[in-house]
Design a protein around this motif. Sequence first.
Motif, PDB file in Angstrom:
ATOM      1  N   THR A  81       0.836  -1.206   0.000  1.00  0.00           N
ATOM      2  CA  THR A  81       0.000   0.000   0.000  1.00  0.00           C
ATOM      3  C   THR A  81       0.865   1.248   0.000  1.00  0.00           C
ATOM      4  N   LEU A  82       1.897   1.241   0.819  1.00  0.00           N
ATOM      5  CA  LEU A  82       2.791   2.404   0.893  1.00  0.00           C
ATOM      6  C   LEU A  82       3.445   2.677  -0.460  1.00  0.00           C
ATOM      7  N   VAL A  83       3.967   1.637  -1.062  1.00  0.00           N
ATOM      8  CA  VAL A  83       4.665   1.802  -2.347  1.00  0.00           C
ATOM      9  C   VAL A  83       3.691   2.284  -3.426  1.00  0.00           C
ATOM     10  N   VAL A  84       2.514   1.685  -3.449  1.00  0.00           N
ATOM     11  CA  VAL A  84       1.516   2.071  -4.456  1.00  0.00           C
ATOM     12  C   VAL A  84       1.079   3.521  -4.248  1.00  0.00           C
ATOM     13  N   GLU A  85       0.867   3.914  -3.016  1.00  0.00           N
ATOM     14  CA  GLU A  85       0.417   5.288  -2.740  1.00  0.00           C
ATOM     15  C   GLU A  85       1.486   6.309  -3.112  1.00  0.00           C
ATOM     16  N   ILE A  86       2.728   6.006  -2.835  1.00  0.00           N
ATOM     17  CA  ILE A  86       3.810   6.921  -3.231  1.00  0.00           C
ATOM     18  C   ILE A  86       3.875   7.005  -4.752  1.00  0.00           C
ATOM     19  N   GLY A  87       3.707   5.866  -5.398  1.00  0.00           N
ATOM     20  CA  GLY A  87       3.686   5.858  -6.863  1.00  0.00           C
ATOM     21  C   GLY A  87       2.552   6.695  -7.415  1.00  0.00           C
ATOM     22  N   MET A  88       1.392   6.602  -6.793  1.00  0.00           N
ATOM     23  CA  MET A  88       0.243   7.375  -7.262  1.00  0.00           C
ATOM     24  C   MET A  88       0.442   8.861  -7.005  1.00  0.00           C
ATOM     25  N   GLY A  89       1.061   9.195  -5.911  1.00  0.00           N
ATOM     26  CA  GLY A  89       1.360  10.600  -5.637  1.00  0.00           C
ATOM     27  C   GLY A  89       2.277  11.184  -6.701  1.00  0.00           C
ATOM     28  N   ALA A  90       3.264  10.387  -7.083  1.00  0.00           N
ATOM     29  CA  ALA A  90       4.175  10.815  -8.151  1.00  0.00           C
ATOM     30  C   ALA A  90       3.423  10.919  -9.473  1.00  0.00           C
ATOM     31  N   ALA A  91       2.520   9.992  -9.709  1.00  0.00           N
ATOM     32  CA  ALA A  91       1.738  10.011 -10.952  1.00  0.00           C
ATOM     33  C   ALA A  91       0.882  11.266 -11.042  1.00  0.00           C
ATOM     34  N   LEU A 137       1.660  14.137  -9.891  1.00  0.00           N
ATOM     35  CA  LEU A 137       2.563  15.220 -10.284  1.00  0.00           C
ATOM     36  C   LEU A 137       2.860  15.154 -11.780  1.00  0.00           C
ATOM     37  N   VAL A 138       3.024  13.938 -12.284  1.00  0.00           N
ATOM     38  CA  VAL A 138       3.218  13.768 -13.731  1.00  0.00           C
ATOM     39  C   VAL A 138       1.994  14.286 -14.485  1.00  0.00           C
ATOM     40  N   GLY A 139       0.814  13.973 -13.946  1.00  0.00           N
ATOM     41  CA  GLY A 139      -0.411  14.464 -14.555  1.00  0.00           C
ATOM     42  C   GLY A 139      -0.484  15.978 -14.566  1.00  0.00           C
ATOM     43  N   THR A 140       0.019  16.608 -13.537  1.00  0.00           N
ATOM     44  CA  THR A 140       0.066  18.070 -13.472  1.00  0.00           C
ATOM     45  C   THR A 140       0.959  18.625 -14.578  1.00  0.00           C
ATOM     46  N   VAL A 141       2.086  17.978 -14.774  1.00  0.00           N
ATOM     47  CA  VAL A 141       3.010  18.399 -15.829  1.00  0.00           C
ATOM     48  C   VAL A 141       2.338  18.254 -17.191  1.00  0.00           C
ATOM     49  N   LEU A 142       1.603  17.183 -17.383  1.00  0.00           N
ATOM     50  CA  LEU A 142       0.894  16.960 -18.650  1.00  0.00           C
ATOM     51  C   LEU A 142      -0.101  18.086 -18.915  1.00  0.00           C
ATOM     52  N   ALA A 143      -0.777  18.529 -17.874  1.00  0.00           N
ATOM     53  CA  ALA A 143      -1.739  19.626 -18.036  1.00  0.00           C
ATOM     54  C   ALA A 143      -1.009  20.916 -18.425  1.00  0.00           C
ATOM     55  N   ARG A 144       0.133  21.147 -17.804  1.00  0.00           N
ATOM     56  CA  ARG A 144       0.913  22.355 -18.138  1.00  0.00           C
ATOM     57  C   ARG A 144       1.381  22.318 -19.584  1.00  0.00           C
ATOM     58  N   GLN A 145       1.607  21.104 -20.088  1.00  0.00           N
ATOM     59  CA  GLN A 145       2.030  20.937 -21.477  1.00  0.00           C
ATOM     60  C   GLN A 145       0.833  20.919 -22.430  1.00  0.00           C
ATOM     61  N   ARG A 146      -0.375  21.157 -21.852  1.00  0.00           N
ATOM     62  CA  ARG A 146      -1.627  21.197 -22.619  1.00  0.00           C
ATOM     63  C   ARG A 146      -1.976  19.847 -23.236  1.00  0.00           C
ATOM     64  N   ARG A 147      -1.446  18.802 -22.649  1.00  0.00           N
ATOM     65  CA  ARG A 147      -1.808  17.463 -23.106  1.00  0.00           C
ATOM     66  C   ARG A 147      -2.941  16.977 -22.222  1.00  0.00           C
ATOM     67  N   TYR A 148      -4.137  17.562 -22.466  1.00  0.00           N
ATOM     68  CA  TYR A 148      -5.243  17.402 -21.539  1.00  0.00           C
ATOM     69  C   TYR A 148      -5.821  15.996 -21.523  1.00  0.00           C
TER      70      TYR A 148
END
Lengths: 192, 119
Positions: free
Chosen positions: A17-27, A29-40
């Motif tokens: 659970t810990l590993v998956v949750e940390i992975g999702m938290g990172a994901a 952030l990746v999703g935020t970057v995608l939005a900034r790149q207008r890759r909606y």
Amino acid sequence: MGRGFLGTAASFRADLTLVVEIGMGAALLVGTVLARQRRYRAHAWCQSAVVLLNLVAIMLFMAPSFSRQVAPKITAGLGHSYRALALVHAGLGSVAELLGIYILMVAGTDILPKRLRFARYKPWMRMALVLWWLVLLLGLGTYVRWYIGPARLRWVRRSPCGRLTSYAARGGASRVTERTGHLAFIWEDGAR
Amino acid sequence: MRKVNSTIGVTAALIMAMSLAAGNTGKPGAGPQNNNSGRYLVNIDNFSFGPATLTVPVGTRVTWTNHDDIPHNVVSVDKKFASPVLDTDEQFSYTFNTRGTYEYYCSIHPKMTGKVVVQ
């Protein structure tokens, strides 16, 4: 029997659970970057996957653990930090998950009527991201408190001649063997 | 003079004998080290059960006490017994009425294992 893989006293489920949750938290952030790149579209898929996967993690791992280990003792009060931490994490985590589901429904579907839909996405999504990471940090704290524990904090002092001496800090009681030298923190697994 | 010395000696010997006898009465027979008035105790502390292996006679009531600063529980591997979650200083007891070896663990922290051998 269900031992973890991170070298602590946690079970396999807790470590996973810990590993998956940390992975999702990172994901997220990746999703935020995608939005900034207008890759909606990619942004939508990424964030939606995290919200839905987290729902599965909550139902399969965290909710059962909470009902077994925390819920039976809630009426006894929040005097113990391990219970208070878990309770705050569960409460704020539920809010974060519900907020994520709400945003998903507004931004990705037509299910909700107009009066329940927000117009400006960014404030809601940023709030969800901040809350999610706060919950993640609380979850990390809960993991440390439950499976490593404060008794495992060990002060290591190096004496002037270079020898390492130490004392264990536990519940306020401590045993100092050297009064001079450099100071360092070491976390160690308390299992014998 | 000789009579006085022998009287003193006999008296001293009697006193010593009586002292030894008094010292040996009232003490119960030696039992297992953690036997406290017939109770067998297992301490839960620092992510471990102590003693890890406890040997007891049939019909013994074993009491686990959580001295750690986080919750633990005691769950039998073969589901014979299971404690609720124990906060600090809480206890759980189980009476072993059948011979055998009973392995148990903490389901919250599966690394913690212990064994009760009932003879």
